[in-house]
Write a protein that holds these residues in place. Sequence first.
Motif, PDB file in Angstrom:
ATOM      1  N   THR A   1     102.042  17.069  97.750  1.00  0.00           N
ATOM      2  CA  THR A   1     102.866  16.570  98.074  1.00  0.00           C
ATOM      3  C   THR A   1     104.272  16.145  98.135  1.00  0.00           C
ATOM      4  O   THR A   1     105.365  16.070  97.744  1.00  0.00           O
ATOM      5  N   THR A   2     104.669  18.006  98.123  1.00  0.00           N
ATOM      6  CA  THR A   2     106.350  18.152  97.677  1.00  0.00           C
ATOM      7  C   THR A   2     106.497  19.230  98.953  1.00  0.00           C
ATOM      8  O   THR A   2     105.623  20.506  99.651  1.00  0.00           O
ATOM      9  N   VAL A   3     107.895  18.936  99.160  1.00  0.00           N
ATOM     10  CA  VAL A   3     107.706  19.837 100.012  1.00  0.00           C
ATOM     11  C   VAL A   3     109.174  20.804  99.710  1.00  0.00           C
ATOM     12  O   VAL A   3     109.914  20.151  99.008  1.00  0.00           O
ATOM     13  N   TYR A   4     109.284  21.950 100.256  1.00  0.00           N
ATOM     14  CA  TYR A   4     110.170  22.819  99.937  1.00  0.00           C
ATOM     15  C   TYR A   4     110.997  23.226 101.064  1.00  0.00           C
ATOM     16  O   TYR A   4     111.026  23.323 102.712  1.00  0.00           O
ATOM     17  N   LEU A   5     112.353  23.112 101.391  1.00  0.00           N
ATOM     18  CA  LEU A   5     113.178  23.144 102.337  1.00  0.00           C
ATOM     19  C   LEU A   5     114.605  24.252 101.755  1.00  0.00           C
ATOM     20  O   LEU A   5     115.268  24.426 100.370  1.00  0.00           O
ATOM     21  N   LEU A   6     114.786  24.872 102.877  1.00  0.00           N
ATOM     22  CA  LEU A   6     116.484  25.608 102.859  1.00  0.00           C
ATOM     23  C   LEU A   6     117.074  25.263 104.119  1.00  0.00           C
ATOM     24  O   LEU A   6     116.272  25.159 105.177  1.00  0.00           O
ATOM     25  N   ILE A   7     117.930  24.628 103.884  1.00  0.00           N
ATOM     26  CA  ILE A   7     118.965  24.024 104.828  1.00  0.00           C
ATOM     27  C   ILE A   7     119.978  24.731 105.132  1.00  0.00           C
ATOM     28  O   ILE A   7     121.226  25.146 103.608  1.00  0.00           O
ATOM     29  N   ASP A   8     120.307  25.403 106.328  1.00  0.00           N
ATOM     30  CA  ASP A   8     121.311  26.370 106.777  1.00  0.00           C
ATOM     31  C   ASP A   8     122.753  25.833 106.791  1.00  0.00           C
ATOM     32  O   ASP A   8     123.294  24.274 107.089  1.00  0.00           O
ATOM     33  N   ALA A   9     123.559  25.878 105.695  1.00  0.00           N
ATOM     34  CA  ALA A   9     125.294  25.597 105.809  1.00  0.00           C
ATOM     35  C   ALA A   9     126.139  26.282 105.845  1.00  0.00           C
ATOM     36  O   ALA A   9     127.331  26.797 105.796  1.00  0.00           O
ATOM     37  N   THR A  10     125.934  27.291 106.732  1.00  0.00           N
ATOM     38  CA  THR A  10     127.167  28.539 107.742  1.00  0.00           C
ATOM     39  C   THR A  10     127.540  27.814 108.468  1.00  0.00           C
ATOM     40  O   THR A  10     128.797  28.668 109.101  1.00  0.00           O
TER      41      THR A  10
ATOM     42  N   MET B   1     115.939  23.048  98.407  1.00  0.00           N
ATOM     43  CA  MET B   1     115.754  21.165  97.945  1.00  0.00           C
ATOM     44  C   MET B   1     113.823  21.535  97.753  1.00  0.00           C
ATOM     45  O   MET B   1     113.435  22.274  98.054  1.00  0.00           O
ATOM     46  N   ARG B   2     113.864  21.200  96.692  1.00  0.00           N
ATOM     47  CA  ARG B   2     112.368  20.428  96.495  1.00  0.00           C
ATOM     48  C   ARG B   2     112.238  19.030  96.476  1.00  0.00           C
ATOM     49  O   ARG B   2     113.316  18.339  94.942  1.00  0.00           O
ATOM     50  N   LEU B   3     111.319  18.651  97.454  1.00  0.00           N
ATOM     51  CA  LEU B   3     111.388  16.934  97.381  1.00  0.00           C
ATOM     52  C   LEU B   3     110.015  16.854  96.875  1.00  0.00           C
ATOM     53  O   LEU B   3     108.675  17.180  97.716  1.00  0.00           O
ATOM     54  N   LYS B   4     109.538  16.035  96.027  1.00  0.00           N
ATOM     55  CA  LYS B   4     108.026  15.251  95.711  1.00  0.00           C
ATOM     56  C   LYS B   4     108.434  13.877  96.039  1.00  0.00           C
ATOM     57  O   LYS B   4     108.798  13.216  95.772  1.00  0.00           O
ATOM     58  N   PHE B   5     107.258  13.847  97.583  1.00  0.00           N
ATOM     59  CA  PHE B   5     106.987  12.389  97.589  1.00  0.00           C
ATOM     60  C   PHE B   5     105.702  11.716  97.161  1.00  0.00           C
ATOM     61  O   PHE B   5     105.567  12.144  96.074  1.00  0.00           O
ATOM     62  N   ASP B   6     106.030  10.439  97.099  1.00  0.00           N
ATOM     63  CA  ASP B   6     104.988   9.797  96.403  1.00  0.00           C
ATOM     64  C   ASP B   6     103.510   9.301  96.835  1.00  0.00           C
ATOM     65  O   ASP B   6     102.576   9.397  96.072  1.00  0.00           O
TER      66      ASP B   6
END
Length: 235
Positions: free
Chosen positions: A160-169, A55-60
């Motif tokens: 203001t940008t957040v980068y996530l790796l969310i485990d889906a295993t 995920m790349r999430l940009k906040f205001d």
Amino acid sequence: MKRLPTLLACTLLASVDAAAASRGSSTFRYKPGPDEERPVIIDATIGPQGSDFAMRLKFDRMPFGEECKQRCANVTLFLDTDASAQSGLLLPTKGPENGADLAVVIQGVREYKRQDAPAELNLRVKVRQLGSDTQSADGGELLADLNHRQDPERVQTDGTTVYLLIDATSALLPSAKKVRIIYHPAGGKAVQATIGGMLGDSSGRGVQIFKRGNWGRAPDAEPRKPRANPSGDNG
């Protein structure tokens, strides 16, 4: 707050719904209203990367830190990992979140490690798996409780940008060729989008997060720190 160098190149090759496709590579965009009290996501790029959702999430505005003080980010992204209402969250009332299998809660918090020390400003990410017996976003099984300081291989920030790796295993997490994304800001209308799922042709070849570092670790990420139990936060 230390600003990280350019960390990622995010390219969304997964299929999205027509509305999202018309806006370019973003999975969804959201225009905040004038009464938004907390930082909100205004642009999101989400897709499968190996066994993770990247995920790349940009906040205001800044999602955590001194700028937002006591009114920092507190947002939830819902992932319906099999795009089916037959599994996942079952709210007492009908809503777009019904059927969601994962809840990703992103919070800007103040954590107090010691009574004689100033608060530590963190971006905290909680991941919950939502089974069919779950009737609220706060229910379900807690799969991960991360923050950007102790888990830089999965959580990083750049302004203001957040980068996530969310485990889906998780063995109990359903998989399909499509995933439905739901973002429902407080007081606003829910935003929905569809991306390729873990069983789709694009799995592992879509969004790339931290790809210039070793697998699972971003470039310039600090070594993992011992995890401490926070005594309190404002989330």
